[in-house]
Design a protein around this motif. Structure first.
Motif, PDB file in Angstrom:
ATOM      1  N   LYS A 183       0.829  -1.212   0.000  1.00 58.62           N
ATOM      2  CA  LYS A 183       0.000   0.000   0.000  1.00 58.62           C
ATOM      3  C   LYS A 183       0.864   1.262   0.000  1.00 58.62           C
ATOM      4  O   LYS A 183       0.500   2.269  -0.621  1.00 58.62           O
ATOM      5  N   ILE A 184       1.991   1.208   0.677  1.00 59.72           N
ATOM      6  CA  ILE A 184       2.904   2.351   0.651  1.00 59.72           C
ATOM      7  C   ILE A 184       3.440   2.568  -0.762  1.00 59.72           C
ATOM      8  O   ILE A 184       3.503   3.693  -1.261  1.00 59.72           O
ATOM      9  N   THR A 185       3.787   1.477  -1.423  1.00 63.47           N
ATOM     10  CA  THR A 185       4.278   1.573  -2.794  1.00 63.47           C
ATOM     11  C   THR A 185       3.194   2.079  -3.730  1.00 63.47           C
ATOM     12  O   THR A 185       3.476   2.807  -4.688  1.00 63.47           O
ATOM     13  N   PHE A 186       1.947   1.708  -3.475  1.00 66.73           N
ATOM     14  CA  PHE A 186       0.824   2.205  -4.264  1.00 66.73           C
ATOM     15  C   PHE A 186       0.766   3.735  -4.244  1.00 66.73           C
ATOM     16  O   PHE A 186       0.299   4.356  -5.194  1.00 66.73           O
ATOM     17  N   GLY A 187       1.237   4.327  -3.148  1.00 71.66           N
ATOM     18  CA  GLY A 187       1.182   5.777  -3.023  1.00 71.66           C
ATOM     19  C   GLY A 187       1.902   6.491  -4.143  1.00 71.66           C
ATOM     20  O   GLY A 187       1.493   7.591  -4.559  1.00 71.66           O
ATOM     21  N   GLY A 188       2.966   5.906  -4.651  1.00 68.43           N
ATOM     22  CA  GLY A 188       3.694   6.502  -5.762  1.00 68.43           C
ATOM     23  C   GLY A 188       3.427   5.833  -7.084  1.00 68.43           C
ATOM     24  O   GLY A 188       4.105   6.114  -8.074  1.00 68.43           O
ATOM     25  N   ASN A 189       2.457   4.922  -7.100  1.00 63.53           N
ATOM     26  CA  ASN A 189       2.134   4.180  -8.321  1.00 63.53           C
ATOM     27  C   ASN A 189       0.615   4.118  -8.505  1.00 63.53           C
ATOM     28  O   ASN A 189       0.013   3.049  -8.515  1.00 63.53           O
ATOM     29  N   TYR A 190       0.029   5.281  -8.661  1.00 60.07           N
ATOM     30  CA  TYR A 190      -1.428   5.413  -8.736  1.00 60.07           C
ATOM     31  C   TYR A 190      -2.019   4.570  -9.863  1.00 60.07           C
ATOM     32  O   TYR A 190      -3.022   3.870  -9.685  1.00 60.07           O
ATOM     33  N   PHE A 191      -1.412   4.630 -11.035  1.00 57.97           N
ATOM     34  CA  PHE A 191      -1.991   3.941 -12.187  1.00 57.97           C
ATOM     35  C   PHE A 191      -1.877   2.425 -12.060  1.00 57.97           C
ATOM     36  O   PHE A 191      -2.760   1.693 -12.505  1.00 57.97           O
ATOM     37  N   ALA A 192      -0.804   1.958 -11.432  1.00 54.33           N
ATOM     38  CA  ALA A 192      -0.681   0.518 -11.178  1.00 54.33           C
ATOM     39  C   ALA A 192      -1.762   0.057 -10.202  1.00 54.33           C
ATOM     40  O   ALA A 192      -2.341  -1.020 -10.362  1.00 54.33           O
ATOM     41  N   ALA A 193      -2.042   0.877  -9.186  1.00 56.44           N
ATOM     42  CA  ALA A 193      -3.093   0.543  -8.217  1.00 56.44           C
ATOM     43  C   ALA A 193      -4.455   0.462  -8.904  1.00 56.44           C
ATOM     44  O   ALA A 193      -5.260  -0.437  -8.617  1.00 56.44           O
ATOM     45  N   CYS A 194      -4.721   1.393  -9.820  1.00 63.48           N
ATOM     46  CA  CYS A 194      -5.988   1.377 -10.554  1.00 63.48           C
ATOM     47  C   CYS A 194      -6.108   0.123 -11.413  1.00 63.48           C
ATOM     48  O   CYS A 194      -7.180  -0.486 -11.497  1.00 63.48           O
TER      49      CYS A 194
END
Length: 331
Positions: free
Chosen positions: A150-161
């Motif tokens: 989840k921390i990594t998602f913070g800088g990878n918005y499009f990957a999270a989507c």
């Protein structure tokens, strides 16, 4: 890490030159497209999303339905999307998901032009929610991994989507779901690996022979002595995206030196890993039972691997031996 399908990405049809264009956009060939319809025998589903701007940021999520694994990427790409196409080609998804508005996008055209044997599916924008991505991590990820992801998602918005889109699609359209805390999720950044362009992959026959698809006369065909689909996928990924990390390469060189020069490792290690029982019972039992039997075989080999690596001196083989020791202590 992924599909065991035998089809290859490296053919002149699979990777057509990006320079061919019609009306300012790359020409596309006829291929199936759907509007969120179920596809039989899914292996890997890929979701693609991009930012707006001169330098496009592309998010990717590759979900393997067979092994409950996900690889996430976020790539800063050029206007020709070479890195994105190469990354998708490595994983060979059976289906690629886009937002509905992406139907006329340059990225969609280029992917359709260069990736064959994949169904293109367009989904409503509501599938692409980074908040849903975080929720899926809470529910599906291994507990020890959830917070870091989840921390990594913070800088990878499009990957999270993209992660959210694939899992929502699997639930809503394929009527499948993963059990809680059972999903392996990792990021696969393009940094630290060499980018081999698509024409080179074809011309020097890295994964497929130029003249015959069935021929094993390619680099992958000659090297592939792996015993599992996962091993073959890892070898293929390493051929198409060779590491450029010095520490990793030196560790591998030391391990190869150990394995090739120390006779005691060769004799015991190779014999115990390649000699497997030939007599099998219940040949046609359900696949789940076969998987349990296979897992038991793997576990029973740990002690042999631990003993065989006793003379090893390279850091990589010593790490493998340490992991084997830990697994034996937990039995």
């Amino acid at each position: 890490m992924f599909s065991s399908r035998a089809s290859s990405i490296a053919t002149s049809d699979s990777f057509a030159p990006l320079s061919r264009q019609t009306n300012g956009l790359p020409r596309t060939t006829t291929r199936p497209t759907t509007t969120a319809t179920s596809v039989a025998s899914q292996d890997i589903i890929c979701a693609v999303s991009e930012s707006r701007g001169i330098l496009s940021t592309v998010g990717l999520a590759f979900v393997n339905l067979s092994t409950a694994e996900t690889v996430l990427c976020q790539i800063c790409d050029s206007q020709t999307y070479v890195k994105t196409v190469t990354k998708i080609g490595v994983f060979e998804p059976t289906e690629i998901l886009f937002m509905n508005p992406a139907k006329e996008s340059t990225l969609c055209y280029i992917i359709q032009e260069n990736i064959s044997n994949a169904t293109i599916t367009f989904l409503d924008r509501k599938f692409w929610s980074d908040r849903s991505g975080h929720d899926y991590v809470d529910r599906l990820a291994f507990p020890a991994d959830a917070e870091s992801i989840k921390i990594t998602f913070g800088g990878n918005y499009f990957a999270a989507c993209c992660f959210a889109a694939v899992l929502k699609y699997v639930e809503v359209e394929l009527n499948k779901t993963f059990t809680a805390r059972s999903h392996r999720i990792r990021f696969g950044p393009s940094q630290g690996s060499m980018l081999v362009d698509l024409s080179t992959i074809v011309s020097i026959e890295l994964v497929q022979n130029l003249y015959s698809r069935k021929s094993k006369n390619s680099l992958f065909g000659l090297l592939n002595e792996t015993l599992t689909p996962m091993g073959a996928r890892l070898l293929r990924a390493n051929i198409l995206q060779p590491s450029t990390e010095e520490s990793k390469l030196l560790a591998r060189y030391d391990a190869v030196d150990d394995l090739s020069t120390k006779e005691e490792i060769q004799d015991s290690n190779i014999a115990k890993l390649i000699l497997v029982p030939t007599k099998q019972t219940f040949q046609y039992i359900e696949q789940s039972v076969n998987n349990i039997i296979m897992l038991k075989t793997y576990v029973s080999s740990i002690k042999n691997v631990y003993k065989a690596l006793a003379p090893a001196q390279s850091s990589l083989l010593l790490t493998i031996r340490k992991i084997a020791c830990l697994l034996l202590s937990e039995e």
